[in-house]
Design a protein around this motif. Structure first.
Motif, short mmCIF file in Angstrom:
data_model
loop_
_atom_site.label_atom_id
_atom_site.label_comp_id
_atom_site.label_asym_id
_atom_site.label_seq_id
_atom_site.Cartn_x
_atom_site.Cartn_y
_atom_site.Cartn_z
N ASP A 158 21.90 1.44 -4.72
CA ASP A 158 22.93 0.52 -4.22
C ASP A 158 23.18 -0.65 -5.17
N ALA A 159 22.61 -0.57 -6.39
CA ALA A 159 22.77 -1.56 -7.45
C ALA A 159 21.95 -2.82 -7.24
N SER A 160 21.12 -2.84 -6.21
CA SER A 160 20.25 -4.00 -6.00
C SER A 160 18.95 -3.82 -6.79
N PRO A 161 18.32 -4.92 -7.19
CA PRO A 161 17.09 -4.82 -7.98
C PRO A 161 15.87 -4.57 -7.10
N VAL A 162 14.84 -3.98 -7.69
CA VAL A 162 13.57 -3.79 -7.00
C VAL A 162 12.46 -3.91 -8.04
N ILE A 172 10.47 -4.50 8.15
CA ILE A 172 9.85 -5.13 6.97
C ILE A 172 10.87 -5.30 5.84
N ASP A 173 10.97 -6.50 5.34
CA ASP A 173 11.60 -6.74 4.04
C ASP A 173 10.53 -7.42 3.19
N PRO A 174 9.87 -6.68 2.32
CA PRO A 174 8.70 -7.24 1.63
C PRO A 174 9.02 -8.43 0.74
N ILE A 175 10.17 -8.37 0.06
CA ILE A 175 10.66 -9.53 -0.69
C ILE A 175 12.16 -9.65 -0.42
N ASP A 176 12.51 -10.50 0.50
CA ASP A 176 13.92 -10.81 0.73
C ASP A 176 14.30 -11.89 -0.28
N GLY A 177 15.31 -11.60 -1.09
CA GLY A 177 15.64 -12.50 -2.19
C GLY A 177 14.99 -12.05 -3.48
N THR A 178 15.06 -10.74 -3.74
CA THR A 178 14.42 -10.20 -4.95
C THR A 178 15.01 -10.82 -6.21
N ARG A 179 16.29 -11.13 -6.22
CA ARG A 179 16.87 -11.75 -7.42
C ARG A 179 16.24 -13.12 -7.68
N ALA A 180 15.99 -13.88 -6.63
CA ALA A 180 15.30 -15.17 -6.80
C ALA A 180 13.89 -14.95 -7.32
N PHE A 181 13.21 -13.94 -6.78
CA PHE A 181 11.85 -13.63 -7.23
C PHE A 181 11.84 -13.27 -8.71
N ILE A 182 12.78 -12.45 -9.12
CA ILE A 182 12.86 -12.05 -10.53
C ILE A 182 13.11 -13.25 -11.42
N ALA A 183 13.93 -14.18 -10.95
CA ALA A 183 14.27 -15.37 -11.73
C ALA A 183 13.18 -16.43 -11.71
N GLU A 234 5.28 -3.88 0.57
CA GLU A 234 5.59 -3.08 1.75
C GLU A 234 4.50 -2.04 2.00
N ALA A 235 3.97 -1.45 0.95
CA ALA A 235 2.88 -0.48 1.11
C ALA A 235 1.66 -1.12 1.76
N ALA A 236 1.35 -2.35 1.38
CA ALA A 236 0.20 -3.05 1.97
C ALA A 236 0.42 -3.31 3.45
N ILE A 237 1.63 -3.70 3.82
CA ILE A 237 1.96 -3.94 5.23
C ILE A 237 1.86 -2.64 6.02
N ARG A 238 2.43 -1.58 5.48
CA ARG A 238 2.41 -0.29 6.17
C ARG A 238 0.99 0.23 6.37
N GLU A 239 0.13 0.01 5.40
CA GLU A 239 -1.25 0.48 5.52
C GLU A 239 -1.95 -0.16 6.71
N ILE A 240 -1.74 -1.47 6.89
CA ILE A 240 -2.35 -2.17 8.02
C ILE A 240 -1.75 -1.69 9.34
N GLU A 285 12.04 -0.65 1.49
CA GLU A 285 11.69 0.17 0.33
C GLU A 285 11.28 1.59 0.68
N TYR A 286 10.69 1.81 1.86
CA TYR A 286 10.15 3.14 2.18
C TYR A 286 10.75 3.75 3.44
N GLY A 287 11.83 3.16 3.93
CA GLY A 287 12.59 3.81 4.99
C GLY A 287 11.97 3.73 6.37
N GLU A 288 12.26 4.74 7.18
CA GLU A 288 11.92 4.72 8.61
C GLU A 288 10.79 5.68 8.94
N ASP A 289 9.94 5.26 9.86
CA ASP A 289 8.86 6.07 10.39
C ASP A 289 8.80 5.82 11.89
#
Length: 252
Positions: free
Chosen positions: A35-39, A81-92, A47-53, A67-71
């Motif tokens: 979808d042209a968004s960064p990751v 879960i949105d593990p990093i909302d504002g990924t562009r800010a995180f990257i910057a 997200e994997a850490a949250i899902r494991e718990i 990142e990993y869809g629906e279960d």
């Protein structure tokens, strides 16, 4: 939703922060999704850490993650879960991103956390109230758009730019950027209004209990309560008396 869920959501946010912090201002690579968004590796690892718990402690609950869809998305209880909302800010390297985690019961957000793991700010909200780092917070009075300090992530995110232009013209001032942080600031009484569109459920679900728990209101642009399946156009007003004018301005 019960006290065990509140304790669990704190552990989930803790786990995400531990994963994210080593990557802040230290990214080796950034990928682009379909979808042209960064990751980044931090988005996926958090997200994997949250899902494991959740898999270990709430195996019967559903999960919806960016990142990993629906279960088990049709479960009565679903963690969003949105593990990093504002990924562009995180990257910057801007500490305005946040980890968003919500619990939905029958499609309605009942518990939410906004966690900024660099500044160590954590808003958590439910029907009994909202706290910032353990201290109760409340919205402030602002019954008219003319006096409102408004936040939105970007003026380019609107599918109806003219609608937001009317808000911008009528407001006291508008601040751009901030992503989820703006909603925490509404709950804390620092901003009065956030208006956005194009959001997915993982973008807004955690924000609703934070805003409403502090005495605010959060709806779609028609004034309907937000629930799973809402169209992604949202209004968060600190003072409920402000909502009718905002909705009328958007619809004009």
């Amino acid at each position: 939703m019960n006290d065990a869920d509140i304790a669990l959501i704190h552990r989930l946010a803790d786990a995400a922060g531990e994963v994210i912090r080593p990557h802040f201002r230290n990214l080796a690579a950034v990928e682009t999704k379909d979808d042209a968004s960064p990751v980044t590796v931090a988005d996926r690892a958090a997200e994997a850490a949250i899902r494991e718990i959740l898999s270990a402690e709430s195996p019967g609950d559903g999960i919806i993650g960016e990142e990993y869809g629906e279960d088990r998305p049709d479960a009565a209880r679903v963690w969003v879960i949105d593990p990093i909302d504002g990924t562009r800010a995180f990257i910057a390297g801007r500490p305005l991103f946040g980890t968003l985690i919500a619990l939905l019961e029958d499609g309605i957000p009942v518990l939410g956390v906004i966690d900024q793991c660099i500044a160590r700010d954590r808003w958590i909200g439910n029907a009994t109230g909202t706290t910032l780092n353990g201290a109760t917070v409340r919205v402030r009075a602002c019954p008219a758009l003319a006096g409102a300090h408004v936040g939105t992530t970007s003026p380019y995110m609107f599918d109806d730019p003219a609608a937001f232009q009317r808000i911008r013209t009528g407001a006291r001032d508008v601040l751009y950027g901030g992503d989820n942080h703006n909603y925490g600031l509404v709950a804390t009484g620092c901003l009065d209004l956030v208006v956005e569109s194009g959001l997915k459920v993982y973008d807004w679900a955690a924000l609703v209990p934070v805003v409403t728990g502090a005495g605010g209101v959060m709806t779609d642009w028609a004034g309907a309560p937000l629930r799973r399946g809402s169209d992604g156009r949202v209004v968060a007003a600190g003072d409920p008396a402000l909502l009718a004018e905002v909705l009328a301005t958007l619809a004009a």
